[in-house]
Motif scaffolding. Structure first.
Motif: not given
Ligand code: SF4
Ligand code: SF4
Ligand code: SF4
Ligand code: SF4
Ligand code: SF4
Lengths: 481, 188
Positions: A74-77, A136-146
């Motif tokens: 996720l972070l790489a893409t 994992g779910v937390g990162v999927f929620f937060a990363a795109p918003l950040l």
């Protein structure tokens, strides 16, 4: 022992006698060693043939390491997408990345874990009890918003599998009228409110249950959802990203975050010459024309008045929403299985439903009878939760409508053609439509000072990329008209 | 092209507000992360069935979002009686105690019966055939030791946010199991 065994095998009626006998004899040390075995109808045998008991197989779940791998992907893409939008400005690159995301997050991970659904997990963690948010779910929620707080919706550009699927299918975009687009634009916010309310009350994961694309990723699902998914796919051929624009609850959050973004997607990093070529290149119709803003005092006061009326209406809208929500919240409580069970149980008591014990419904009612002491107060508590949830949902809807109203009165000054930063999916389609961008990429010959003037550029349009240019630039094959 | 100092002012003011809100958003996110991580440590869970609550209603066979249900029958051998007349294997009044299909309870013949020694038979489940209908489980529970039980098989389960079977399970038998202990464990 032998006697006991033979009879146990031949005559079911005396099996339990055999068991009593065995207990009385106290024979079989292994038997005594088995703590629970005293409750078994038939003691596990002592094998004499050297038979060794097979181990029951327990296939393990997907490993924790893989969850971290998902996060890394996720972070790489996300990083790659952002770089492709801002640094490389490459539509081709984004299309390839979309394809990858569609395969990985879509067809390989089968649409789960996903940022859209993660909203509900967060809601359940915050409002529910006994549920903690997986990392994992937390990162999927937060990363795109950040990321959206800084660079806009680059997640939508090429990371989200839902968006990628619709985007790659888009062949012949039709123009959605602005008023319709604007009106339907409140739906994602309403859906977001509903999804959060249902997750917070622990009743359902609406957003997952009614996701049109996950059944397609999984190639299985209920007929209704498969048909809905198919309908969305067909629609995506002609209407750019219908789910993203008119439903996606996570898109609503991304809209808010990208309204605050530090940078925004620009059709050209150079000066906009106002050639008017780009607006029609955006399949989502969100490139806004230059606007002088409100200049005349009369216009200004009209707009002010409109906003004031909306502000005055806001409390009433919110109150009305709260009232309606409270009333319907009580009724919606039936969507929670426990509440539904208790209500059905009450009905069946009143009507004396005949016992047909094999039906799941009947079995459930039997359970309600056994556990009525626990279930009744639990259902009452849930009803209360639903009324509160309904109330807050109503408040939210009132706010959304009021905000929409207020936003209609806001007129922004714009000096150039620019994508509406809250709605732009950063798909990069518009870039190559801009003559300035083509010159920057070396697809069109560098201008003399004169031809940059919009009036002249309109009369002498720049030659297309296919015929001119050096063809050696990074995006040389990527002209996507 | 409308020059004028007021426009620049407005733009910079808007930028200022935007910056402020962005910082507020980031701070909020930080606080939220702190609060949430305070609430619970390692939180990964998977769906599982508590066999004590399962009512053998057969919905496990039909409600799963997968074409082939992720729920399968499992035999916990340590409490299996290895009965000749296995009430999980045979129809209530079997014509004979053999592997004839007409004698079998299982609609897909997923249970493999193997002679071990007189009078014991071993019962294994072929998971590719088992549809999770719970017919055998009911038989084993009613008249046997209850070693047959349904379990969510994690090599198949997608671990949906909202398990479609859990939603409609009349026994409320589904629970979120910690990922370190993904299967129900008998006490023996
Ligand atoms: S709007 Fe929603 S569905 Fe569309 S790409 Fe963005 S997150 Fe995905
Ligand atoms: S980058 Fe934004 S404005 Fe440009 S075509 Fe894509 S969605 Fe439209
Ligand atoms: S749905 Fe529940 S009660 Fe029915 S078979 Fe599955 S676990 Fe048992
Ligand atoms: S009877 Fe049903 S649950 Fe039991 S093994 Fe056969 S298919 Fe599986
Ligand atoms: S979590 Fe999903 S895949 Fe697993 S058993 Fe439930 S419905 Fe089936």
């Amino acid at each position: 022992m032998r006697w006991v065994n033979e009879h146990r095998a031949r005559w079911r009626g005396v099996r339990w006698l055999a068991w009593v006998a065995l207990v009385c004899l106290g024979s079989g040390i292994g038997f005594l060693a088995l703590g629970e075995a005293a409750e078994l109808r038939f003691p596990p045998p002592d094998f004499e043939s050297g038979y060794s008991m097979p181990a029951t197989q327990y296939p393990s779940a997907r490993s924790q390491g893989m969850e971290w791998f998902d996060i890394a992907v996720l972070l790489a893409t996300l990083g790659t997408a952002t770089a492709l939008v801002y640094a490389k400005r490459s539509r081709t690159g984004l299309a390839w990345l979309s394809g990858f995301s569609l395969l990985y997050f879509g067809f390989y991970r089968e649409g789960c874990v996903c940022a859209i659904g993660s909203v509900q997990n967060v809601a359940l963690t915050v409002f529910g009890t006994g549920y903690a948010l997986p990392v994992g779910v937390g990162v999927f929620f937060a990363a795109p918003l950040l990321v959206a707080l800084f660079a806009g919706r680059t997640f939508c550009a090429a990371v989200c599998p839902h968006g990628a699927l619709q985007d790659l299918l888009l062949v012949r975009p039709v123009k959605v009228p602005r008023w319709l687009e604007s009106g339907l634009g409140v739906l994602p916010f309403i859906y977001l409110g509903a999804g959060v309310t249902f997750a917070a009350t622990g009743a359902a994961f609406l957003i997952c249950r009614f996701d049109p694309f996950v059944p397609i990723f999984r190639l299985s699902g209920s007929l209704g959802m498969l048909l809905t998914g198919g309908a969305f796919l067909v629609l995506s051929l002609f209407v750019g990203r219908p789910y993203c624009r008119f439903l996606c609850p996570y898109g609503a959050l991304l809209k808010v975050a990208s309204a605050l973004s530090r940078w925004r997607v620009r059709v050209t990093p150079d000066v906009c010459t106002q050639c008017r070529l780009c607006p029609s290149s955006c399949p989502f119709g969100i490139i806004r024309e230059p606007d002088p803003g409100l200049m005349r005092p009369k216009e200004v006061s009209m707009a002010r008045r409109g906003i004031l009326v909306a502000l005055a209406a806001l409390p009433f809208l919110v109150l009305a929403g709260a009232g309606v929500g409270w009333v319907f919240g009580g009724a919606a409580a039936r969507l929670h299985p426990t509440v539904a069970l208790v209500e059905d149980y009450g009905d069946s008591l009143a009507r004396g439903v005949p016992a047909t014990p094999t039906l799941p419904e009947r079995l459930a009612l039997d359970r309600a009878e056994r556990q009525s002491k626990d279930l009744l107060p639990r259902a009452e508590e849930l009803r209360g939760k639903f009324r509160m949830g309904g109330l807050w949902f109503g408040v939210w809807c009132g706010l959304v409508v009021a905000m929409k109203w207020i936003s209609l009165g806001m007129v922004r000054r714009r000096d150039e053609y620019q994508p509406d930063r809250t709605a732009c999916f950063a798909c990069a389609r518009c870039f190559s439509s801009c003559p300035q961008e083509r010159i920057r990429l070396g697809w069109s010959p560098a201008p003399d000072a004169v031809t940059t003037h919009p009036a002249i550029a309109a009369v002498h349009p720049v030659p297309s990329a296919k015929s001119g240019g050096c063809g050696c630039g990074p995006g040389a094959t990527g002209g996507n008209p | 092209m409308l020059p004028g100092p007021s426009n620049d002012d407005r733009t910079s003011r808007r930028e200022f507000v935007r910056n402020g809100l962005r910082v507020a958003g980031l701070t909020g996110a930080g606080v939220a992360v702190g609060a949430l991580s305070h609430r619970g440590a390692a939180a990964d869970t998977v769906w599982q069935i508590d066999p004590r609550k399962c009512l053998s209603c057969s919905r496990c066979a039909t409600e799963c979002v997968l074409e082939q249900s992720a729920v399968k029958c499992v035999n916990w051998f340590p409490i299996c009686g290895y009965c000749d007349l296995c009430t999980g294997y045979f129809e209530p009044q079997p014509i004979g105690l053999d592997t004839g299909a007409e004698n079998q309870l299982c609609p897909t013949s997923a249970i493999l019966r193997k002679f071990i020694e007189d009078p014991y038979f071993e019962y294994k489940i072929d998971e590719d055939l088992c549809i999770g209908c719970a017919k055998c489980i009911e038989g084993c529970k009613l008249f046997g030791n209850g070693s047959f039980h349904l379990q969510v098989r994690h090599d198949r389960c997608l671990n949906c946010n909202e398990c479609a079977i859990a939603r409609s399970c009349p026994g409320d038998a589904f629970y979120r199991a910690p990922v370190e202990k993904p299967y129900y464990q008998f006490t023996t």
